[in-house]
Write an enzyme that holds these catalytic residues in place. Structure first.
Site, PDB file in Angstrom:
ATOM      1  N   CYS A 276     -19.081 -28.462 -62.815  1.00 23.52           N
ATOM      2  CA  CYS A 276     -20.141 -29.478 -62.850  1.00 23.52           C
ATOM      3  C   CYS A 276     -20.973 -29.416 -61.581  1.00 23.52           C
ATOM      4  CB  CYS A 276     -19.506 -30.859 -62.993  1.00 23.52           C
ATOM      5  SG  CYS A 276     -20.690 -32.194 -62.723  1.00 23.52           S
TER       6      CYS A 276
ATOM      7  N   CYS B 299     -20.413 -32.757 -59.363  1.00 28.15           N
ATOM      8  CA  CYS B 299     -19.135 -33.133 -58.742  1.00 28.15           C
ATOM      9  C   CYS B 299     -19.152 -32.799 -57.242  1.00 28.15           C
ATOM     10  CB  CYS B 299     -17.978 -32.407 -59.430  1.00 28.15           C
ATOM     11  SG  CYS B 299     -17.393 -33.234 -60.931  1.00 28.15           S
TER      12      CYS B 299
ATOM     13  N   HIS C 236     -16.073 -37.465 -62.382  1.00 29.86           N
ATOM     14  CA  HIS C 236     -16.759 -36.803 -63.492  1.00 29.86           C
ATOM     15  C   HIS C 236     -16.521 -37.513 -64.824  1.00 29.86           C
ATOM     16  CE1 HIS C 236     -18.614 -33.312 -65.427  1.00 29.86           C
ATOM     17  NE2 HIS C 236     -17.666 -33.375 -66.346  1.00 29.86           N
TER      18      HIS C 236
ATOM     19  N   ASN D 219     -30.725 -41.255 -68.018  1.00 32.49           N
ATOM     20  CA  ASN D 219     -30.716 -40.615 -69.324  1.00 32.49           C
ATOM     21  C   ASN D 219     -29.266 -40.339 -69.634  1.00 32.49           C
ATOM     22  OD1 ASN D 219     -32.849 -40.023 -70.922  1.00 32.49           O
ATOM     23  ND2 ASN D 219     -33.075 -37.922 -70.211  1.00 32.49           N
TER      24      ASN D 219
ATOM     25  N   SER E  91     -28.238 -33.422 -69.625  1.00 31.44           N
ATOM     26  CA  SER E  91     -27.603 -32.106 -69.504  1.00 31.44           C
ATOM     27  C   SER E  91     -26.166 -32.163 -69.015  1.00 31.44           C
ATOM     28  CB  SER E  91     -28.426 -31.249 -68.546  1.00 31.44           C
ATOM     29  OG  SER E  91     -28.531 -31.902 -67.293  1.00 31.44           O
TER      30      SER E  91
ATOM     31  N   HIS F  88     -21.531 -36.124 -66.246  1.00 25.87           N
ATOM     32  CA  HIS F  88     -21.200 -36.768 -64.958  1.00 25.87           C
ATOM     33  C   HIS F  88     -22.160 -37.957 -64.763  1.00 25.87           C
ATOM     34  CE1 HIS F  88     -19.463 -36.261 -60.791  1.00 25.87           C
ATOM     35  NE2 HIS F  88     -20.332 -37.258 -60.655  1.00 25.87           N
TER      36      HIS F  88
ATOM     37  N   HIS G  44     -24.839 -40.178 -63.797  1.00 28.25           N
ATOM     38  CA  HIS G  44     -25.961 -39.970 -62.870  1.00 28.25           C
ATOM     39  C   HIS G  44     -27.258 -40.526 -63.432  1.00 28.25           C
ATOM     40  CE1 HIS G  44     -26.669 -36.661 -65.670  1.00 28.25           C
ATOM     41  NE2 HIS G  44     -27.903 -36.596 -65.204  1.00 28.25           N
TER      42      HIS G  44
ATOM     43  N   GLN H 193     -31.807 -40.674 -62.343  1.00 24.80           N
ATOM     44  CA  GLN H 193     -32.857 -39.930 -61.649  1.00 24.80           C
ATOM     45  C   GLN H 193     -33.908 -40.873 -61.106  1.00 24.80           C
ATOM     46  OE1 GLN H 193     -34.489 -36.344 -63.351  1.00 24.80           O
ATOM     47  NE2 GLN H 193     -33.027 -36.377 -65.041  1.00 24.80           N
TER      48      GLN H 193
HETATM   49  P1  H2U Z   1     -30.451 -35.123 -66.924  1.00 31.12           P
HETATM   50  O1  H2U Z   1     -30.257 -36.459 -66.265  1.00 31.12           O
HETATM   51  O2  H2U Z   1     -31.480 -35.192 -68.013  1.00 31.12           O
HETATM   52  O3  H2U Z   1     -29.181 -34.478 -67.321  1.00 31.12           O
HETATM   53  O4  H2U Z   1     -31.041 -34.176 -65.790  1.00 31.12           O
HETATM   54  C1  H2U Z   1     -30.302 -33.734 -64.697  1.00 31.12           C
HETATM   55  C2  H2U Z   1     -31.258 -33.296 -63.616  1.00 31.12           C
HETATM   56  O5  H2U Z   1     -30.537 -32.521 -62.668  1.00 31.12           O
HETATM   57  C3  H2U Z   1     -32.391 -32.430 -64.123  1.00 31.12           C
HETATM   58  O6  H2U Z   1     -33.604 -33.082 -63.813  1.00 31.12           O
HETATM   59  C4  H2U Z   1     -31.363 -31.513 -62.156  1.00 31.12           C
HETATM   60  C5  H2U Z   1     -32.244 -31.132 -63.336  1.00 31.12           C
HETATM   61  O7  H2U Z   1     -33.485 -30.665 -62.880  1.00 31.12           O
HETATM   62  N1  H2U Z   1     -30.528 -30.450 -61.621  1.00 31.12           N
HETATM   63  C6  H2U Z   1     -30.536 -30.182 -60.258  1.00 31.12           C
HETATM   64  O8  H2U Z   1     -31.306 -30.799 -59.516  1.00 31.12           O
HETATM   65  N2  H2U Z   1     -29.693 -29.229 -59.743  1.00 31.12           N
HETATM   66  C7  H2U Z   1     -28.831 -28.490 -60.495  1.00 31.12           C
HETATM   67  O9  H2U Z   1     -28.086 -27.702 -59.964  1.00 31.12           O
HETATM   68  C8  H2U Z   1     -28.846 -28.637 -61.976  1.00 31.12           C
HETATM   69  C9  H2U Z   1     -29.685 -29.733 -62.541  1.00 31.12           C
END
Ligand code: H2U
Ligand code: ZN
Length: 347
Positions: free
Chosen positions: A52, A55, A115, A155, A163, A166, A168, A170
Site C-alpha cells: 500500500c 501505509c 490499513h 472518495n 484507488s 487505506h 484517506h 484529499q
Molecule cells: P483516491 O482517493 O481516489 O484513491 O486517490 C488517491 C490519490 O493518491 C490520487 O489522487 C495519489 C493519486 O494521485 N497518489 C499519490 O499521490 N502517490 C502514490 O504513490 C499513488 C497515488
C-alpha cells in the site's frame, strides 16, 4: 382527483443551495426489480499492507518514502491535478472559446496508519485528529497568495473510483472558486442579503422542528437527508452555529464534528452491512481574503448504493439530459437510516 402526497405522486423538489430541481417518482418503488441482490464477501484487510502506498514506511510512486506516522499524515499528491507553477495566461476567441490557466495545489491525507480501518471504525479521538489536520491544511494552503478556495474531500470505495482502501482523503486547492461551491455561494449570498440570516440556519431550524429527515444530532451538528437529496441515501452534516470556515470551530465543536462523522458513517455501513462507498466533502467559505458572512459550514455525502451492497444508482439517461431523479423519497431514506443502530455491524 385525489390529494397530492409526497409518498404517492411524482413531484419536483427545489435545492435552494444550488438553485436546481430534482424529480421524485415515489410510485416507481412498486415496480418489480429483477436485478441481482448479492451479499459482498468481505476480505479482512491486514493492519499493514506492504504493497500500500499510503501505509507508514512504504514507498510511493516517484520514490518518496512515507514516514512512520502514528496518527494522520498529509503529503503533496504525486500526481497533482493542480500545480503552483503554471504561467498566467488565457485564451479567448470571440464569445465561444474561452480558457484560462489555473494554479493550485493537491494533497493526500491519511486518516490513520492502520490499513484496515475506515472512519466508522476509528475512535472519535482519532477522527478528531483528522479534523485538526483539515483545520491546519485549510489555514496553511488557504493563506497562499494564489489559493482562493480549498476543497477537502473523501472518495471512499472502489465503486467511487477510489484507488486504495487505506483510510484517506484529499485536498484540492486552487485560484478560482469551482462550480459547485460557487453556485452555493451565490444562492447563500442572495438569501443572506434578503433575510440577514444564513440559509442553512433557517433550513436547519425547520428540519429540527419536523424531524422527518434528521438522522442523528449532537450538541453542535445535525446529520440529515436533505429535502432535495438526489442520491438514494444522500446526507448532509450541518453545523448548528452559523460559521463560515472550519478554523472558527471551538475545541468542543471540532470533537462534535468527529463524533457526527463517525455516527453517520456507522449508519451507512449498517444499511447494507458493507463498507459504504461515497464521495463526501466540506463546503465552506473561499480563502480569498473576504469575510463571506453568507457561508454556512456543511459537509455533503453522496453515496451511490441503492438497494444492496452491489446495486448502485447510475446518473444516466434522463439524469444526464434533463435533471436528477429518485424513486424512494428522502423521508423514506431518512427513516431507514435512522432505524439502524449506532453500533458498527462488525464490532
Ligand atoms: P483516491 O482517493 O481516489 O484513491 O486517490 C488517491 C490519490 O493518491 C490520487 O489522487 C495519489 C493519486 O494521485 N497518489 C499519490 O499521490 N502517490 C502514490 O504513490 C499513488 C497515488
Ligand atoms: Zn455544499
Amino acid at each position: 382527483m385525489e390529494k397530492f402526497e409526497f409518498t404517492e405522486h411524482a413531484h419536483r423538489r427545489f435545492n435552494p443551495l444550488t438553485g436546481e430541481w430534482i424529480l421524485v417518482s415515489p410510485h416507481r418503488t412498486k415496480r418489480p426489480w429483477q436485478g441481482k441482490v448479492e451479499k459482498i464477501i468481505i476480505k479482512k484487510r491486514p493492519e499493514y499492507d506492504p504493497n500500500c502506498y499510503l501505509c507508514p514506511g512504504n514507498e510511493r510512486a516517484g520514490g518518496l518514502i512515507n514516514p512512520d506516522y502514528k496518527d494522520v499524515f498529509a503529503f503533496q499528491n504525486d500526481f497533482s491535478a493542480l500545480v503552483p507553477d503554471v504561467p498566467a495566461g488565457n485564451f479567448k476567441n470571440g464569445e465561444l472559446f474561452l480558457a484560462e490557466s489555473e494554479k493550485g495545489f493537491c494533497k493526500v491525507i491519511c486518516f490513520s496508519p492502520r490499513h484496515d480501518l475506515t472512519i466508522p471504525q476509528m475512535e472519535v479521538s482519532a477522527i478528531r485528529k483528522v479534523v485538526d489536520l483539515w483545520c491546519r491544511e485549510y489555514e496553511e494552503i488557504g493563506s497562499l497568495e494564489y489559493i482562493n478556495y480549498v476543497q477537502i474531500f473523501e472518495n471512499k470505495g472502489d465503486i467511487m473510483g477510489c484507488s486504495n482502501p487505506h483510510p484517506h482523503g484529499q485536498i484540492w486547492a486552487q485560484s478560482t472558486v469551482p462550480v459547485e461551491p460557487s453556485k452555493e455561494q451565490e444562492n447563500q449570498k442572495k438569501y443572506f442579503e434578503n433575510h440577514k440570516r444564513s440559509m442553512l440556519s433557517d433550513y436547519l431550524g425547520e428540519e429540527l422542528k419536523s424531524g422527518e429527515r434528521v438522522l442523528v444530532q449532537n450538541e453542535h451538528f445535525v446529520a440529515l437527508v436533505p429535502f432535495w437529496a438526489v442520491w438514494p441515501y444522500e446526507a448532509m452534516i450541518v453545523s448548528k452555529r452559523h460559521i463560515q470556515r472550519i478554523t472558527q470551530f471551538t475545541e468542543d465543536e471540532k470533537s462534535a464534528l468527529a463524533d457526527i462523522y463517525k455516527k453517520l458513517t456507522i449508519m451507512f455501513d449498517n444499511l447494507f452491512e458493507v463498507s459504504f462507498a461515497y464521495s463526501a466533502g466540506i463546503h465552506q467559505a473561499p480563502t480569498d481574503g473576504e469575510e463571506h458572512p453568507e457561508w454556512h459550514f456543511h459537509m455533503h455525502f453522496y453515496p451511490p448504493l441503492l438497494r444492496s451492497a452491489t446495486v448502485r444508482k447510475f446518473m444516466v439517461g434522463y439524469e444526464m439530459l434533463a435533471n436528477p431523479q429518485r424513486d424512494i423519497t428522502p423521508e423514506q431514506s431518512a427513516e431507514k437510516l435512522r432505524s439502524l443502530p449506532l453500533k458498527h455491524y462488525l464490532n
